[in-house]
Write a protein that holds these residues in place. Structure first.
Motif, PDB file in Angstrom:
ATOM      1  N   LEU A  38      16.020  12.230 -26.741  1.00  0.00           N
ATOM      2  CA  LEU A  38      16.968  11.329 -27.400  1.00  0.00           C
ATOM      3  C   LEU A  38      16.667  10.454 -28.552  1.00  0.00           C
ATOM      4  O   LEU A  38      16.982  10.513 -29.689  1.00  0.00           O
ATOM      5  CB  LEU A  38      17.827  10.428 -26.521  1.00  0.00           C
ATOM      6  CG  LEU A  38      18.698   9.365 -26.962  1.00  0.00           C
ATOM      7  CD1 LEU A  38      19.897   9.981 -27.329  1.00  0.00           C
ATOM      8  CD2 LEU A  38      18.991   8.301 -25.640  1.00  0.00           C
ATOM      9  N   ASP A  39      15.360   9.781 -28.465  1.00  0.00           N
ATOM     10  CA  ASP A  39      14.677   8.937 -29.457  1.00  0.00           C
ATOM     11  C   ASP A  39      14.392   9.731 -30.572  1.00  0.00           C
ATOM     12  O   ASP A  39      14.318   9.238 -31.877  1.00  0.00           O
ATOM     13  CB  ASP A  39      13.565   7.975 -28.872  1.00  0.00           C
ATOM     14  CG  ASP A  39      14.039   7.173 -27.754  1.00  0.00           C
ATOM     15  OD1 ASP A  39      15.359   6.893 -27.550  1.00  0.00           O
ATOM     16  OD2 ASP A  39      13.106   6.863 -26.903  1.00  0.00           O
ATOM     17  N   SER A  40      13.687  10.942 -30.464  1.00  0.00           N
ATOM     18  CA  SER A  40      13.191  11.767 -31.433  1.00  0.00           C
ATOM     19  C   SER A  40      14.581  12.498 -32.400  1.00  0.00           C
ATOM     20  O   SER A  40      14.215  12.443 -33.315  1.00  0.00           O
ATOM     21  CB  SER A  40      12.355  12.835 -31.093  1.00  0.00           C
ATOM     22  OG  SER A  40      11.264  12.324 -30.316  1.00  0.00           O
ATOM     23  N   THR A  41      15.558  12.520 -31.653  1.00  0.00           N
ATOM     24  CA  THR A  41      16.661  13.305 -32.431  1.00  0.00           C
ATOM     25  C   THR A  41      17.318  12.310 -33.247  1.00  0.00           C
ATOM     26  O   THR A  41      17.610  12.536 -34.362  1.00  0.00           O
ATOM     27  CB  THR A  41      17.808  13.797 -31.159  1.00  0.00           C
ATOM     28  OG1 THR A  41      17.365  14.969 -30.576  1.00  0.00           O
ATOM     29  CG2 THR A  41      19.100  14.358 -32.111  1.00  0.00           C
ATOM     30  N   LEU A  42      17.393  11.045 -32.865  1.00  0.00           N
ATOM     31  CA  LEU A  42      18.181  10.027 -33.522  1.00  0.00           C
ATOM     32  C   LEU A  42      17.019   9.757 -34.855  1.00  0.00           C
ATOM     33  O   LEU A  42      17.649   9.127 -35.893  1.00  0.00           O
ATOM     34  CB  LEU A  42      18.454   8.862 -32.613  1.00  0.00           C
ATOM     35  CG  LEU A  42      19.427   9.049 -31.693  1.00  0.00           C
ATOM     36  CD1 LEU A  42      19.670   7.812 -30.635  1.00  0.00           C
ATOM     37  CD2 LEU A  42      20.797   9.323 -32.563  1.00  0.00           C
ATOM     38  N   THR A  43      15.799   9.786 -34.388  1.00  0.00           N
ATOM     39  CA  THR A  43      14.801   9.257 -35.517  1.00  0.00           C
ATOM     40  C   THR A  43      14.724  10.439 -36.772  1.00  0.00           C
ATOM     41  O   THR A  43      14.586  10.096 -37.679  1.00  0.00           O
ATOM     42  CB  THR A  43      13.431   8.983 -34.890  1.00  0.00           C
ATOM     43  OG1 THR A  43      13.400   7.986 -34.002  1.00  0.00           O
ATOM     44  CG2 THR A  43      12.308   8.775 -35.944  1.00  0.00           C
TER      45      THR A  43
END
Length: 221
Positions: A38-43
């Motif tokens: 989730l974090d990597s997708t948003l970043t």
């Protein structure tokens, strides 16, 4: 280069998929739990996400639930069982398509290509409904129509022949690159979401269900 983000806790599978997808010209990044994915997708804002259902920390459904208010990135769900309830829940939460494990690498690439291809139809304008494919944007009566990538592609199919009836199998083949399976509610769910979002802007009936035949876009040019 098109970037694909694989979110799956099976590291061996991720390595195999990464190698195969890179051989087919994609840039690939991997995350091995839901929260990191989730974090990597948003970043990093990849062009497409391959999202496993069963993962530690956050399962795929919860990742998708948290992604959708923040991004409309195309999401292809990877489900181990392929159960109808998993498929329906994923679609309800905004997934673009799904593939059941085990799957062939060739089928996976075909699904990915179908999703990406349908994100780039020519710009269209039919009455109060306007699509801007290059930005994945739509408006209805001059108000933003917030569609997922899958909803956008389904609506684009109806746009090509406004006023004509399009059967569900044709929509599925053109939008997702595969035949509609028995008891598959994929298209029905997307149409239902589109209708609700349009009705929130204007209550006029825009997409008509023609029983036994398919769907018809009623917006006049």
């Amino acid at each position: 280069m098109t970037q694909i983000h694989i979110i799956d806790d099976d590291q061996a599978l991720c390595e195999l998929l990464q190698e195969y997808l890179e051989q087919n010209g994609y840039e690939v990044m991997c995350s091995h739990n839901g929260q990191a994915g989730l974090d990597s997708t948003l970043t990093h804002k990849p062009d497409l996400v391959l999202l496993d259902v069963m993962m530690p920390e956050l399962n795929g459904f919860e990742v998708l639930r948290q992604l959708r208010p923040k991004t409309q990135v195309p999401v292809l769900m990877l489900t181990a069982r392929g159960d109808e309830i998993d498929r329906v829940l994923g679609l309800e939460l905004g997934a673009d398509d799904y593939v059941a494990k085990p799957f062939s690498h060739r089928e996976l690439v075909a699904r990915i290509q179908a999703i990406l291809r349908r994100l780039n139809p020519p710009e269209q304008n039919v009455g109060p409904l306007v699509l801007k494919p290059e930005r994945l944007e739509a408006s209805f009566y001059d108000q933003p129509l917030e569609l997922t990538a899958a909803e956008f592609r389904v609506l684009a199919i109806l746009y090509e022949t406004p006023g004509e009836i399009v059967d569900k199998d044709s929509i599925c083949q053109q939008a997702f690159g595969r035949r509609l399976q028995q008891y598959d509610r994929h298209i029905d769910i997307h149409i239902s979401h589109i209708r609700k979002k349009m009705a929130d802007i204007n209550a006029t009936e825009t997409i008509k269900t023609v029983r036994g035949s398919g769907y018809q876009l009623l917006v006049n040019p």
